[in-house]
Design a protein around this motif. Sequence first.
Motif, PDB file in Angstrom:
ATOM      1  N   ASN A 303      -9.988 -15.252   5.536  1.00  0.00           N
ATOM      2  CA  ASN A 303      -8.926 -15.812   4.698  1.00  0.00           C
ATOM      3  C   ASN A 303      -8.041 -14.735   4.077  1.00  0.00           C
ATOM      4  OD1 ASN A 303     -10.689 -14.745   2.874  1.00  0.00           O
ATOM      5  ND2 ASN A 303     -11.351 -16.710   1.999  1.00  0.00           N
ATOM      6  N   ASN A 330     -12.459 -15.428  14.043  1.00  0.00           N
ATOM      7  CA  ASN A 330     -11.503 -16.546  13.909  1.00  0.00           C
ATOM      8  C   ASN A 330     -10.902 -16.857  15.263  1.00  0.00           C
ATOM      9  OD1 ASN A 330     -11.857 -16.245  11.063  1.00  0.00           O
ATOM     10  ND2 ASN A 330     -10.377 -14.548  11.133  1.00  0.00           N
ATOM     11  N   ASN A 361      -7.798 -18.730   7.899  1.00  0.00           N
ATOM     12  CA  ASN A 361      -6.547 -19.121   7.235  1.00  0.00           C
ATOM     13  C   ASN A 361      -6.013 -17.927   6.458  1.00  0.00           C
ATOM     14  OD1 ASN A 361      -7.465 -19.171   4.323  1.00  0.00           O
ATOM     15  ND2 ASN A 361      -8.989 -20.525   5.254  1.00  0.00           N
ATOM     16  N   ASP A 362      -4.787 -18.069   5.959  1.00  0.00           N
ATOM     17  CA  ASP A 362      -4.208 -16.959   5.193  1.00  0.00           C
ATOM     18  C   ASP A 362      -3.916 -17.357   3.746  1.00  0.00           C
ATOM     19  OD1 ASP A 362      -2.066 -18.610   5.498  1.00  0.00           O
ATOM     20  OD2 ASP A 362      -0.866 -17.225   6.723  1.00  0.00           O
ATOM     21  N   ASP A 363      -4.556 -18.438   3.308  1.00  0.00           N
ATOM     22  CA  ASP A 363      -4.285 -18.859   1.931  1.00  0.00           C
ATOM     23  C   ASP A 363      -5.512 -18.731   1.024  1.00  0.00           C
ATOM     24  OD1 ASP A 363      -5.788 -20.936   2.881  1.00  0.00           O
ATOM     25  OD2 ASP A 363      -4.084 -22.323   3.077  1.00  0.00           O
ATOM     26  N   PRO A 367     -12.937 -20.497   5.139  1.00  0.00           N
ATOM     27  CA  PRO A 367     -12.617 -20.981   6.488  1.00  0.00           C
ATOM     28  C   PRO A 367     -13.649 -21.987   6.998  1.00  0.00           C
ATOM     29  CG  PRO A 367     -13.414 -18.721   6.528  1.00  0.00           C
ATOM     30  CD  PRO A 367     -13.277 -19.074   5.090  1.00  0.00           C
TER      31      PRO A 367
END
Length: 389
Positions: A303, A330, A361-363, A367
């Motif tokens: 993340n 991922n 994810n990148d927020d 995950p």
Amino acid sequence: MRLGPLIASTALVAGAILVWPASPASAAPTRFEAESSPATCTGTIDSNWAGFSGSGFCNGTNAVGAGAQFTVNASTSGTATLGVRFANGTTTARPAGLIVNGSTVQTPSFEGTGAWSTWATKTLSVSVNAGSNTIRLNPTTSNGLPNVDYLDFEVGGSPQPQPPPGWPTPTGQVTVNGTISVSGVLDGGMRRYCCIGDGGQEEDQDPMFELASGATLQNVIVGAPAGDGVHCSGPCTLRNVWWEDVGEDAATFRGSGSPQFLVDGGGARSASDKVFQHNGAGTLTIQNVQASNFGTFYRSCGNCSTQTQRNVVIRNVTLTRPGNRVAGININYGDTARFSGITIVNDPNRSMVICQKYIGNDDGDEPDEAGSGADGTNCLYSSSDITYR
Ligand code: GCU
Ligand code: CA
């Protein structure tokens, strides 16, 4: 705890300046290197496996009787403590007669240490005469001796506590007063660097070592607490680095483009979460490493705010449970994990997950899991790449 920038930079200048010898106990043992007179070696003096002391080690001919012999001087008669430093990169123990002044007094066996560059010390007690004594290790099988680095000899010394098999004994200690910046090569000479942080798992602890792009850290024992271990800001090499008790993570790899990171040799114990954390781009190769008692051995950041494809190659590693996962990757970013020569110890039910897939994810969210196991696309191995012991 975060240091302000002023304090942090002062600490950085003051980092790693104080060195003292490893065993301040009574009379220190005398060290006899296997590569130099008066020692003799039936074989060759080699230096191709890292981590030895002095200028090399005795690579005995693989044959019965191809021994390493030391001549030592005892100030009095009595019980002497011998410390034999050795490496056995095979998985077969190598027995030897311990011959003191011509008589076989014991038959110690030198177990596999995980790699030829992984050195261990075996402590033995024998009776010696006052004055000169010969001490010979004489292999009793056609595999010959392990590689022998040195003999430590002390009359009347009490045996030193033994690290777990395959773990190196520090040659000294370096006091760490703040993050140590490394560019070029830092060779720790197998000293223990100690310590930084409070031993917790909090994110954002200061690392003990901060490696610039292209830097190498080698022959270092990272003592505990280790803070956030080692940070690489770009391509880096960690060679023969040992974490005695991983704090937050043993090492974190950052950098953009396609950096190549290498971890070669060494080991890590007691990572309640991750051992190797890959936050940047590129490919991380982890080889000839041992780890025990960890959550996840390798994790591609699930993340991070900047996400990208990451690749890992994990080969010739020995992983001892407790341990939950070898790798977590991922699949939505196209990560790959390639495994070979993986030995898993203490896992009769085969419960360690080799390759856990996630949707990263990148927020910053946790995950989601997306299955596990070899698939020919992201998780690359076959059953012959994994050995259970
Ligand atoms: C390898 C290794 C040597 C070692 C030898 C052995 O060749 O490079 O250092 O001595 O194996 O099995 O004894
Ligand atoms: Ca040999």
